[in-house]
Write a protein that holds these residues in place. Structure first.
Motif, PDB file in Angstrom:
ATOM      1  N   GLN A  14      33.636  46.373  32.568  1.00 31.71           N
ATOM      2  CA  GLN A  14      33.693  45.126  31.816  1.00 31.71           C
ATOM      3  C   GLN A  14      35.123  44.654  31.588  1.00 31.71           C
ATOM      4  N   GLN A  15      36.055  45.594  31.461  1.00 32.91           N
ATOM      5  CA  GLN A  15      37.454  45.213  31.230  1.00 32.91           C
ATOM      6  C   GLN A  15      38.008  44.412  32.407  1.00 32.91           C
ATOM      7  N   VAL A  16      37.492  44.664  33.603  1.00 35.77           N
ATOM      8  CA  VAL A  16      37.947  43.908  34.764  1.00 35.77           C
ATOM      9  C   VAL A  16      37.601  42.434  34.593  1.00 35.77           C
ATOM     10  N   ARG A  17      36.399  42.154  34.102  1.00 36.36           N
ATOM     11  CA  ARG A  17      36.034  40.767  33.830  1.00 36.36           C
ATOM     12  C   ARG A  17      36.992  40.133  32.822  1.00 36.36           C
ATOM     13  N   ILE A  26      43.560  27.938  38.333  1.00 34.11           N
ATOM     14  CA  ILE A  26      42.978  27.186  39.444  1.00 34.11           C
ATOM     15  C   ILE A  26      41.672  27.883  39.848  1.00 34.11           C
ATOM     16  N   GLY A  27      41.700  28.766  40.849  1.00 29.31           N
ATOM     17  CA  GLY A  27      40.489  29.468  41.250  1.00 29.31           C
ATOM     18  C   GLY A  27      40.821  30.822  41.846  1.00 29.31           C
ATOM     19  N   ALA A  28      39.858  31.741  41.828  1.00 31.85           N
ATOM     20  CA  ALA A  28      40.095  33.085  42.353  1.00 31.85           C
ATOM     21  C   ALA A  28      38.792  33.853  42.382  1.00 31.85           C
ATOM     22  N   ALA A  29      38.837  35.017  43.035  1.00 27.93           N
ATOM     23  CA  ALA A  29      37.713  35.949  43.039  1.00 27.93           C
ATOM     24  C   ALA A  29      38.268  37.363  43.078  1.00 27.93           C
ATOM     25  N   VAL A  30      37.500  38.298  42.532  1.00 25.41           N
ATOM     26  CA  VAL A  30      37.850  39.714  42.571  1.00 25.41           C
ATOM     27  C   VAL A  30      36.578  40.495  42.853  1.00 25.41           C
ATOM     28  N   ALA A  31      36.709  41.547  43.638  1.00 22.94           N
ATOM     29  CA  ALA A  31      35.564  42.389  43.962  1.00 22.94           C
ATOM     30  C   ALA A  31      36.005  43.841  44.020  1.00 22.94           C
ATOM     31  N   VAL A  32      35.115  44.728  43.600  1.00 13.93           N
ATOM     32  CA  VAL A  32      35.384  46.167  43.595  1.00 13.93           C
ATOM     33  C   VAL A  32      34.130  46.891  44.074  1.00 13.93           C
ATOM     34  N   PRO A 319      49.955  50.157  39.535  1.00 11.51           N
ATOM     35  CA  PRO A 319      50.021  50.977  38.320  1.00 11.51           C
ATOM     36  C   PRO A 319      50.083  52.459  38.665  1.00 11.51           C
ATOM     37  N   ALA A 320      50.571  53.262  37.736  1.00 11.91           N
ATOM     38  CA  ALA A 320      50.809  54.686  37.988  1.00 11.91           C
ATOM     39  C   ALA A 320      49.563  55.408  38.475  1.00 11.91           C
ATOM     40  N   THR A 369      44.911  47.906  37.425  1.00 12.57           N
ATOM     41  CA  THR A 369      45.015  48.764  36.237  1.00 12.57           C
ATOM     42  C   THR A 369      43.673  48.873  35.535  1.00 12.57           C
ATOM     43  N   ALA A 370      42.991  47.738  35.358  1.00 14.44           N
ATOM     44  CA  ALA A 370      41.691  47.745  34.672  1.00 14.44           C
ATOM     45  C   ALA A 370      40.649  48.549  35.456  1.00 14.44           C
ATOM     46  N   VAL A 371      40.707  48.454  36.783  1.00 11.84           N
ATOM     47  CA  VAL A 371      39.751  49.214  37.600  1.00 11.84           C
ATOM     48  C   VAL A 371      39.975  50.704  37.436  1.00 11.84           C
ATOM     49  N   TYR A 372      41.219  51.146  37.532  1.00  9.43           N
ATOM     50  CA  TYR A 372      41.494  52.583  37.411  1.00  9.43           C
ATOM     51  C   TYR A 372      41.220  53.085  35.997  1.00  9.43           C
ATOM     52  N   ASP A 373      41.433  52.231  35.011  1.00 10.16           N
ATOM     53  CA  ASP A 373      41.121  52.621  33.638  1.00 10.16           C
ATOM     54  C   ASP A 373      39.616  52.869  33.452  1.00 10.16           C
ATOM     55  N   ALA A 374      38.801  52.203  34.277  1.00  3.97           N
ATOM     56  CA  ALA A 374      37.352  52.324  34.157  1.00  3.97           C
ATOM     57  C   ALA A 374      36.784  53.551  34.867  1.00  3.97           C
ATOM     58  N   LEU A 375      37.578  54.196  35.683  1.00  7.49           N
ATOM     59  CA  LEU A 375      37.055  55.332  36.466  1.00  7.49           C
ATOM     60  C   LEU A 375      36.801  56.553  35.577  1.00  7.49           C
TER      61      LEU A 375
END
Length: 375
Positions: A14-17, A26-32, A319-320, A369-375
């Protein structure tokens, strides 16, 4: 910010959202993807601010040098299928390339930006850039800037035509044709329906004001280079020149910068890559092993490469938590494709507003960073 995000997120991510919505301009997309499963698939904003056309689920956008990872994977796949070693001389499959002191150049030199051909030595039009045979011929006859194999320097545009020629000579296919056939039609080198329009921030937001971990002396050298029309940095990135809002550039399918896809498509590519569906695991492990690291002869900052893939460095600041195991390729203006075998992870970020790290762009960094924090 251009409104909220659409799409789906696994509750653990959820943090990624939240980060995506906070950075949405403007516009963008993200996927994991994690372990082959989509856990983030978000998009939002507008694809074209002139008309207000919204960014839809399948809106594609140019991802610039994220293309190099896909072109690299195609070359490695062809090498594996045809039993070609990357330490063999290029002249074994491209005899004309041996001209002007390049006879000892290897496929590994092409993939690691050591070929000494970071920029064309004459002006090249967008029309000519659409002809891969003509572009390869120009590079085959050109004298290298340094002895191949002795230095590395980012081949921002020439990388594509050098590596794509390996694919073409073994398969009689362009990169676009080979990728569509073997990796999926969502990865396009050429126009996509209703693709997003690329936009730039106001001039005052493009100044280099926030170098972060890059040293002030390095930033000063880079700034001088990008003001000098004769510098390798400028020549490598502006010849051929063309906007990806121009149909002739989009249609040209430039193999170093012309990947037009969705974030989902790019993340799925990395998911397939780390999952062993594109390359044998041993080959990918070898390809992401560090081949070169140090001051880049073109970019003038620290860069690090495996065989075609970028490794964490000043040229791809991560990120580290991601640095020990991640690999991938950034794209000009903020796009990013990333894979991580150890974490069974694939991440992609695809914006249409071009920003620069040195001007404070942290969108992709904060999402990773948000993705790795969620792992």
């Amino acid at each position: 910010m251009s409104g909220g995000a659409h799409g789906q997120v696994d509750p653990a991510f959820q943090q990624v959202r939240e980060v995506f919505e906070a950075h949405l301009e403007i516009g963008a997309a993200v996927a994991v993807f994690q372990a082959g499963r989509p856990v983030v698939d978000l998009w939002g904003g507008v694809a074209d601010s002139r008309t207000g056309r919204p960014w839809e689920r399948d809106t594609a956008v140019v991802t610039y040098s994220c293309a190099k990872a896909v072109t690299t994977a195609a070359a490695l796949d062809v090498a594996h299928r045809h039993g070609v070693g990357w330490d063999e001389p290029v002249t074994t499959w491209w005899p004309e390339f041996g001209a002007a002191g390049k006879s000892a150049t290897t496929l590994a030199d092409l993939l690691t930006h050591r070929a000494g051909l970071p920029a064309f030595d004459r002006p090249v039009s967008a029309a000519k850039a659409a002809d891969p045979v003509a572009m390869a011929a120009l590079l085959a006859e050109q004298t290298p800037v340094w002895e191949p194999g002795t230095r590395h320097g980012y081949h921002a545009l020439t990388f594509g035509w050098l590596v794509a020629e390996f694919v073409r000579r073994h398969t009689n296919s362009t990169i676009g044709e080979y990728v569509a056939r073997h990796f999926g039609a969502e990865l396009r080198f050429g126009a996509a329906p209703d693709m997003a329009r690329v936009e730039s921030p106001p001039a005052e937001q493009r100044r280099w004001t926030d170098p972060g971990p890059i040293g002030a002396d390095t930033v000063a050298r880079m700034a001088r280079a990008y003001r000098d029309p004769g510098s390798l940095a400028l020549r490598a990135s502006t010849n051929p020149f063309g906007s990806y809002n121009k149909p002739e550039v989009v249609a040209g399918g430039w193999p170093a910068t012309g990947l037009i896809t969705t974030a989902r498509g790019l993340a799925r590519f990395y998911s397939d890559l780390v999952g062993g569906a594109i390359l044998p695991p041993g080959l990918l492990t070898a390809a992401i092993g560090e081949q070169v690291r140090g001051t880049d002869a073109v970019l003038l900052l620290e860069s690090a490469f495996g065989l075609g893939f970028v490794l964490p460095s000043e040229n791809m600041i991560l990120p580290a938590a991601a640095r020990p195991t991640a690999f991938g390729h950034p794209g000009a203006g903020g796009a990013l494709g990333l894979g991580d075998i150890d974490h069974h992870l694939a991440i992609a970020f695809a914006p249409n507003l071009r920003r620069d790290w040195l001007a404070g762009d942290r969108r992709a960094h904060d999402l990773v960073t948000a993705v790795y924090d969620a792992l």
